[in-house]
Scaffold this active site. Structure first.
Site, PDB file in Angstrom:
ATOM      1  N   ASP A 105       0.868  -1.172   0.000  1.00  0.00           N
ATOM      2  CA  ASP A 105       0.000   0.000   0.000  1.00  0.00           C
ATOM      3  C   ASP A 105       0.915   1.235   0.000  1.00  0.00           C
ATOM      4  O   ASP A 105       2.128   1.116   0.160  1.00  0.00           O
ATOM      5  CB  ASP A 105      -0.852  -0.056   1.271  1.00  0.00           C
ATOM      6  CG  ASP A 105      -2.026   0.895   1.247  1.00  0.00           C
ATOM      7  OD1 ASP A 105      -2.177   1.633   0.261  1.00  0.00           O
ATOM      8  OD2 ASP A 105      -2.801   0.888   2.221  1.00  0.00           O
TER       9      ASP A 105
ATOM     10  N   GLU B  54       2.694   5.227  -3.739  1.00  0.00           N
ATOM     11  CA  GLU B  54       2.679   6.290  -4.782  1.00  0.00           C
ATOM     12  C   GLU B  54       3.974   7.070  -4.836  1.00  0.00           C
ATOM     13  O   GLU B  54       4.346   7.490  -5.925  1.00  0.00           O
ATOM     14  CB  GLU B  54       1.502   7.239  -4.515  1.00  0.00           C
ATOM     15  CG  GLU B  54       0.155   6.575  -4.654  1.00  0.00           C
ATOM     16  CD  GLU B  54      -0.219   5.718  -3.445  1.00  0.00           C
ATOM     17  OE1 GLU B  54       0.388   5.933  -2.391  1.00  0.00           O
ATOM     18  OE2 GLU B  54      -1.070   4.842  -3.579  1.00  0.00           O
TER      19      GLU B  54
ATOM     20  N   ASP C  88      -8.772   3.823  -1.622  1.00  0.00           N
ATOM     21  CA  ASP C  88      -9.630   4.113  -0.472  1.00  0.00           C
ATOM     22  C   ASP C  88     -10.950   4.711  -0.907  1.00  0.00           C
ATOM     23  O   ASP C  88     -11.177   5.912  -0.790  1.00  0.00           O
ATOM     24  CB  ASP C  88      -8.887   5.049   0.488  1.00  0.00           C
ATOM     25  CG  ASP C  88      -7.613   4.385   1.007  1.00  0.00           C
ATOM     26  OD1 ASP C  88      -7.478   3.160   0.832  1.00  0.00           O
ATOM     27  OD2 ASP C  88      -6.764   5.091   1.579  1.00  0.00           O
TER      28      ASP C  88
END
Lengths: 553, 972
Positions: free
Chosen positions: B536, B539, B612
């Site tokens: 997760d 980015e 999310d």
């Protein structure tokens, strides 16, 4: 790689499936062919050839043609489990390649996959049951002492009720008498008092007092607000969720930390940093503590304001007014008692005054002194005596009411149980340490989370009810296996904290575990002898229950 | 509807209620991004100038160099604005007709980033042989293709590249003259401050004059050339301006798809031109957008710069291999044409033109470039149960127990960040997880797996060996100074990030996942091979960074700035993690690693999810579109979190979301830490039983899904396919993105994503029969397309079988998918109007790579009418005939039908065959060369009829035919 074991099995093995494989003893009689060698699905929906039963291909809508193959979904499979207890498993576990304890004879799997371990499982089960029985035996003995306690407590409370009933009667008479005296005395002096109360000094005093009271109220409001704000900010500081990745929140936290002289929350516990921070913290803390300006001598400090203002405002102005009169008028009247003050050194006067007032009021009350024209001071003392007597009466009444309520709860199914077995535990506090916190539940009282390394204690809620599930009937075991505590301290950005306390029979009152399954929802487990019902009860009931639940599968 | 979406989107952007959604001020709009502002201003000037606008870029004909034999041509391109600057142009034609166009500054002051394609490409593409470039007076041309109908032409002045088919323009580069490659320059004093320019000294005047010469193209001011501020951050931009603006026109295609990831319609709405749907361009800049909007061109977690342009005649594709922040304006000047304008912050121009002409061809062409989704572990197609967080090993045990008690299938339990002590990934918090290995073994005992999160931010404490080792190895991303370690803020507090661009990090990272002790430092001995990984925040998400990510001037390996590689960054972390999981044991096993951030090529590595999302109906609906869009760009193993990450969905919404989830390639339920628990066993009836049935439906269809994954792994065809992919010529279906097909199976789904619905409207695009999967009701489509209304009560999800399909399913409920391995199959034959049908089934061990050695079973089922009144259903092997198409990545040359895997499942049989749409009640049903079978016929509508109604159903009971053998059943 269990399936590897299955490889050598020929397809024919399936063909050999007995027609009654997986059928429970109760239903075995249903699994016989008709004369024409057919069979009717148990729900009567369909007639099929007898060959179709247990042929590993689902034909009946209710799945009843495949009790032993798992071909029909939701069709229970009965394992004989010889040497242990027969049990149902769902069809999803039939021939899935796994050996389950519920089917210790391995009859649900292809031959050769699972060994028959029922003997061992049975023995282990027996041992476990024996251990549980032992605990229950010991526990139920303790439990019976709880019940005995409840009966004793009931008697005690009955005694309290009786005694207080008597006392109430006496005190009620006393109040009536005092009220009578006071009212008479007051009507005499009321007119005189009214006149005196028009004194500009008195009016001004009352106005000042009111203003001061209003100020105090406002001040308290502000203090409360400040406290709430700092609670919010502290909660924000410790509880803010960086997932919100909100720099505004971070700024707010930093700002608060600076103002309150706290180290940055994320640095707390960081060894190298915390030392430096601690230094900074002290500095800032002393900065904050420093008074903004020096106070005049006669000005009250914040501490004095906090402590003494209430006393000041509680002054009885009427008494003061009357006392004032005494200062203004020449002290010719009255007994020596009232004059003594002038001969005493100043430092003793206050004590004496107090002593005198008490003495006078008692003398008046008891009817020893009966001034023909009772001074206002006397009436106010009378009034005081009446109020005190009334309060005493109230207290006794409350005692009685409490005892009556308690007695109602003792043998109440929603309260301390039909047998009163929980009464003993009222207020018993169970504690356990988990991580950085100690969790405490005072049964029928409050649950708390207490940090071990300092910081504020949070209420996790107050006792609300036993198991509230609509599926559970009050009074049954499951009802008492769960307690709900709710309306604890509100979580930052979340709900109020709540506790579900799951209890089971044990020889001690203990807490075992604490988990926060959802934010601010705590699940605690523990044991108590109060849940150890006597064995007779247990053996019979449980035995039936377990059979029933197995059948339901 | 369309206009509502349009206005909704506009107002959402302009007046967003702060409390409800993304903090849009945390993210840049085009007008806050210097190079985007410059790019849009350039387009605006061109728009204003109309036909007088001419690109300053031209090819120097004297420089053309045609390389002998390998389809490559090189030339020098110059800009009339800066005659002293040279650009190198290169065109290569691949052997499948893909044209690669490269442009880079030559001998510049610095070097533009040119490695994006090398990360994305699966290997160096094969060039075509025997293509002849012809350099004419005005243009350079090459003609190629099987029918010699593709032509690529490079116009010299202005520089322009056109791909044509059959004489019609397909893709045009720089057709609108917006190409601008900002060359490297020095920051001179006069350029630093605007005041100097406006002062009236002689030098200043001179500068002004020079600038005016270029102002028609570049504008008057040096807008954000050397520094850029956003909120409290300053981007130092030491290399100055280096952006790339490129217009790409599809003169004959009126619909474009792709460029994920955006929460928007599949058919991309316009961002410029007449009344655009959005005011900002689509943005590709991987970002952790908190509570993102369900309709927006804003960036999300991943970026794939791939676009399909589609018309009823042809489909073409485009892959713009760039790793820096990129904004894409889209306009539809006419119904049949599309203008796009790509504005990137840095990097060379490296564009792949995919000539099509069908969607299938474009998928294949793109797959040859960047690869396909590796065939995943079979269990990873099951149901994944996640929550932030299962708080302890006992919690995990209880959740597993509850699933089993309720007899609900589930394959994977997930652990989010709270398992790790102080979020030091790998390091279990032993207070709550005292026995992670035992816990995992208990989960694995029921055939299940665990997925545990490992995020890229490393807590900067010396007692965290993973950080300390990385620090010692000097493999962490560096701050703008190029020295030391970049430090940012994430879950772990003060953190650093591994620079996965640094080759020294690769083997080291891979060694961390070993489940046994290693000599060289930390390894994850407190794990087992049943633990797979979730990446997760890659980015990367950095809470105190600009736009919640890494400052662009941070330094990576080779001295490249983060701005050059930002969109690629997440893929490398994902890739290295997957490699690690793959090789942690002696026998390589297929890794499952879920990523949030991704780039072109990420499909080779693993699965993604849409991040999310919110527990709202909007997000449920847009999740479907996002999964479809990802499939278009190759990222096929995709899903959205069931239930929505944020919020507490009511039971109705949750049920509908599960219905969406079972028809997603990746199927996971997840929830935020602040939400109430919502595992399906917690629901009241009837919801609980409805979800149990939904889960079981997914599991029964796993053979269909696995077969679709296999097809994708070989061909690149999406696993869930929108209408235009299935029916490229049906213009009415171009915009449909709320119903889709599952692989080539013929299953058509339209999940209900609105509250309180009890019916649904389905579009049937062809003159064919479609059977309701559950009721066998036969609906009729039309060649012009037709809408039918079907019941969709809460327990019903509209699922259809396209006439002509054969579906293999496994109908026995199990606790987990590995326990289904030896279960028998049910075969559903849905006859077409012509009375025929076909379907496929692919099986292998689902775990290892032995399928690459031919240990697999690939079958074809065919229903045909060899003569009147006879229907013959047969099963035959496909692998032996097409060994080269049996496995991804490896071309088998031979296939042994008696391979070890086939032997392992040789007893697996077909327990039931269902035939829908027969005309008459059969008189006989036999295995060819065998005895009469047991069967049952319920009369009804026949496939060849024209009326609607419940179809006739023939159920053949236990034909005792094996799944791995050839057989035929004759119905007469």
């Amino acid at each position: 790689m269990l399936w590897l074991l299955l490889l050598p099995l020929p397809l024919q093995a399936l063909g050999a499936t007995a027609k009654t494989l997986g059928v429970s003893p109760r239903l075995v009689s249903e699994y016989v062919p008709s004369k024409s060698n057919t069979w009717t699905c148990l729900d009567g929906s369909k007639q099929i050839p007898w060959d179709y039963v247990n042929d590993d291909s689902c034909d009946c809508a209710d799945g009843s043609d495949e009790p032993g193959t798992g071909a029909c979904p939701n069709q229970p499979f009965y394992c004989q489990n010889e040497g242990h207890i027969g049990a149902f498993i769902p069809s999803s576990r039939v021939k899935d390649g796994l050996c389950e304890l519920d089917c210790c004879d391995g009859s649900d799997e292809r031959p050769g996959v699972c060994e028959d371990v029922c003997k061992e499982v049975g023995q282990a089960h027996k041992k476990k049951v024996e251990e549980e029985t032992k605990i229950r035996k010991t526990g139920s003995k303790i439990r019976s002492t709880y019940i005995a306690y409840a009966h004793k407590e009931k008697k005690r409370l009955e005694g309290v009720i009786e005694a207080s009933a008597t006392e109430i009667a006496i005190r009620e008479n006393e109040v009536i008498r005092l009220r009578d005296i006071t009212e008479r005395a007051e009507s005499l002096s009321a007119a005189a008092l009214e006149l005196k109360q028009q004194s500009p000094l008195y009016i001004s005093l009352v106005t000042h007092s009111n203003a001061l009271k209003s100020l105090q109220r406002e001040h308290k409001k502000h203090l409360q607000r400040e406290e709430e704000l700092s609670d919010i900010l502290n909660a924000l500081r410790t509880g803010y969720n960086p997932n919100y990745q909100d720099m505004a929140v971070l700024e707010a936290v930093r700002g608060w930390e600076e103002m309150a002289g706290l180290p940055h929350i994320n640095d707390v516990g960081k060894d190298s940093v915390s030392n430096e921070e601690a230094g900074v913290q002290e500095d800032t803390a002393s900065d904050v503590a420093e008074p903004e300006e020096a106070l005049d001598d006669e000005m009250w400090s914040a501490e004095e304001l906090e402590k003494d203002l209430d006393d000041l405002l509680n002054s009885d102005y009427v008494s003061l007014l009357l006392e004032h009169d005494e200062y203004v008028q020449s002290p010719t009247e009255g007994s020596a008692l009232f004059d003594i003050a002038s001969y005493l050194p100043d430092s003793v006067v206050p004590q004496f005054e107090g002593f005198r007032e008490t003495l006078v009021s008692w003398l008046v009350t008891l009817g020893i002194i009966k001034g023909e024209t009772p001074s206002s001071t006397d009436t106010s003392h009378l009034r005081q005596a009446l109020t005190d007597a009334e309060n005493e009466l109230k207290k006794v009444k409350k005692e009685k009411e409490d005892a009556e309520n308690d007695i109602k709860e003792i043998f109440n199914v929603h309260g301390y149980g039909l047998e009163g077995e929980w009464k003993k535990l009222d207020g018993t506090c169970l504690r356990t340490e988990v991580g950085d916190y100690t969790y405490e539940v005072c049964l029928f009282g409050e649950a708390k989370q207490i940090p071990n390394k300092g910081g504020s204690t949070f209420s996790l809620g107050k006792f609300a009810s036993w198991n509230p599930s609509p599926d559970v009937k009050p009074g049954e075991e499951a009802y008492y296996q769960k307690q709900i505590y709710n309306r604890g301290t509100r979580c930052w950005n979340g709900p109020e904290r709540n506790v579900v306390l799951l209890l089971s029979c044990g020889t001690e009152n203990t807490l075992h575990s604490v988990v926060e399954l959802e934010k601010c929802e705590y699940q605690l487990t523990g044991t108590t002898p109060a849940l150890c019902r006597p064995l007779d009860n247990f053996g019979g009931k449980e035995g039936k229950n377990s059979n029933a639940s197995r059948d339901e599968l | 509807m369309r206009s509502v979406v349009l206005f909704g989107a506009l107002s959402a952007l302009l007046a967003l209620p702060d409390a409800l959604a993304v903090k849009s001020q945390d993210f840049k709009t085009c007008s806050q991004s210097g190079f985007c502002r410059r790019g849009r201003a350039l387009a605006a000037r061109a728009q204003e100038a109309q036909s007088s606008w001419n690109s300053p870029y031209s090819v120097d004909p004297s420089s053309i160099l045609i390389l002998p034999g390998d389809s490559t041509v090189k030339a020098v391109v110059k800009s009339s604005l800066y005659p002293e600057i040279k650009f190198g142009l290169e065109l290569r034609i691949h052997d499948d007709g893909v044209v690669r166009v490269l442009l880079d500054e030559v001998d510049g002051l610095r070097k533009r980033y040119d490695e994006a394609a090398s990360w994305a490409l699966v290997s160096e593409p094969k060039l075509s042989k025997g293509i002849r470039w012809a350099a004419g007076k005005k243009e350079l041309r090459a003609v190629f293709g099987e029918k010699n109908d593709i032509e690529v032409a490079v116009n010299y002045d202005p520089f322009r590249v056109r791909l044509r088919r059959g004489g019609e323009d397909q893709i045009v580069l720089n057709g609108r003259g917006l190409l601008h490659m900002e060359h490297f320059r020095s920051q001179t004093l006069k350029e630093t401050t605007e005041e100097v320019v406006s002062e009236e000294n002689a030098e200043g005047q001179e500068v002004l004059q020079i600038e005016n010469v270029r102002a028609w193209f570049e504008g008057d001011s040096e807008d954000a050339y050397w520094e850029e501020k956003f909120s409290s951050w300053t981007d130092s931009k030491p290399k100055g301006p280096e952006s790339l603006s490129l217009d790409i026109t599809f003169p004959n295609h009126g619909t474009v798809y792709g460029i994920p990831q955006h929460a928007t319609n599949l058919s991309l709405p316009s961002t410029t031109g007449e009344s655009p749907s959005y005011t900002d361009p689509f943005r590709l800049y991987n970002a952790d957008v908190f509570e993102y909007i369900a309709s927006s061109p804003m960036s999300l977690y991943g970026s794939i710069p791939v676009m399909h342009a589609h018309s009823a005649e042809t489909t073409v594709g485009l892959f713009n291999a760039i790793g820096s922040e990129t904004w894409i304006d889209i306009a539809y000047p006419t119904k049949r044409s599309t203008h796009t304008h790509w504005i990137s912050e840095s990097g060379i121009m490296d564009v792949f033109l995919l000539p099509g002409p069908t969607p299938e061809d474009v998928f294949a062409q793109y797959a040859r470039l960047t690869g396909t989704t590796a065939l995943p572990a079979h269990w990873s197609l099951g149901y994944h149960q996640c929550r932030w967080n299962y708080v302890s090993s006992d919690d995990v045990r209880t959740v597993q127990k509850r699933f089993d008690e309720e007899d609900m299938p589930v394959d994977v339990f997930w652990l989010d960040i709270e398992y790790a002590q102080d979020h030091k990934y790998f390091i279990w918090d032993h207070k709550t997880f005292p026995d992670p290995v035992e816990m995992t073994n208990e989960v694995a005992a029921a055939g299940r797996k665990m997925v545990v999160i490992v995020d890229p931010h490393l807590k900067r404490t010396s007692d965290y060996p993973v950080y300390q080792e990385a620090s010692d190895l000097d493999i962490l991303v560096k701050p703008k100074s190029g020295e030391g370690e970049y430090e940012g803020w994430c879950w772990t507090g003060s953190s650093s990030w591994i620079d996965h661009f640094n080759p020294a990090s690769w083997d080291w990272w891979i060694s961390k996942f070993k489940t046994t002790k290693i000599d060289t430092g930390f390894s994850w001995i407190e794990s087992t091979e049943d633990i797979h990984i979730w990446n997760d925040m890659n980015e990367p998400s950095i809470f105190n960074g600009p736009e919640i990510t890494m400052p662009k001037d941070s330094i990576h390996y080779g001295g490249w700035e983060h701005r050059d590689v930002h969109n690629i960054n997440g893929m490398l972390f994902h890739n290295n993690t997957a490699q690690a999981v793959r090789v942690r044991s002696d026998i390589s096993k297929r890794p499952f690693v879920l990523t949030r951030s991704f780039y072109a090529g990420s499909q080779r590595v693993g699965a993604m999810w849409t991040g999310d999302n919110l527990g709202t109906w909007d997000h449920m609906a847009v999740g479907i579109k996002m999964v479809l869009a990802n499939g278009i760009a190759g990222m096929a193993f995709a899903g959205s979190d069931v239930g929505g990450f944020f919020g507490n969905p009511e039971p109705e919404m949750l049920v509908r979301w599960y219905q969406v989830g079972i028809f997603s390639p990746f199927f996971r339920a997840h929830a935020h830490i602040d939400t109430k628990r919502r595992e399906p066993f917690l629901l009241d009836e009837p919801y609980k039983s409805i979800i149990r049935d939904i889960l079981r439906l997914r599991y029964s269809m796993l053979p269909i899904w696995y077969t679709a994954f296999k097809e994708n792994s070989v061909t690149g065809m999406p696993i869930v396919r929108p209408h235009y992919v299935m029916f490229p010529q049906d213009t009415a279906g171009f915009d449909i993105d709320d119903q889709f097909f599952v692989g080539s199976s013929g299953i058509l789904v339209k999940p209900v994503t609105e509250k309180g619905k009890n019916e649904a409207t389905i579009y049937l695009p062809e003159d064919q029969v479609y059977y309701d999967y559950f009721t066998q009701y036969a609906y009729r489509g039309s060649i012009k397309g037709k809408y039918v209304i079907v019941a969709a009560e809460l327990h019903q999800v509209p699922v259809f079988i396209r006439g002509g399909s054969i579906l293999p399913t496994r109908e026995r409920p199990r606790r987990s998918s590995p326990l289904m391995r030896l279960d028998p199959f049910t075969i559903r034959v849905a006859l077409s109007k012509a009375g025929t049908a076909r379907g496929e089934l692919y099986l292998d061990d689902g775990v290892t790579y032995l399928h690459q050695q031919g240990e697999l079973v690939w079958r074809e089922f065919v229903a045909e009418q060899p003569q009147k009144k006879i229907t013959r259903i047969s099963s035959r092997d496909l692998a032996a005939q097409n060994p080269g198409k049996a496995v991804d990545g490896v071309a088998l040359t031979t296939y042994d039908p008696k391979n070890a895997f086939a032997k392992e499942i040789e007893e697996v049989r077909v327990e039931k065959i269902v035939i829908l749409g027969l005309v008459w009640k059969p008189s006989s049903v036999k295995v060819e060369g065998g005895a009469e079978l047991k069967w049952e016929f319920v009369p009804g509508v026949a496939a060849i009829d024209t009326k609607e109604g419940t179809a006739s159903v023939l159920i053949i009971k236990d034909p005792k035919v094996l799944i791995t053998s050839d057989w035929a059943i004759v119905v007469s």
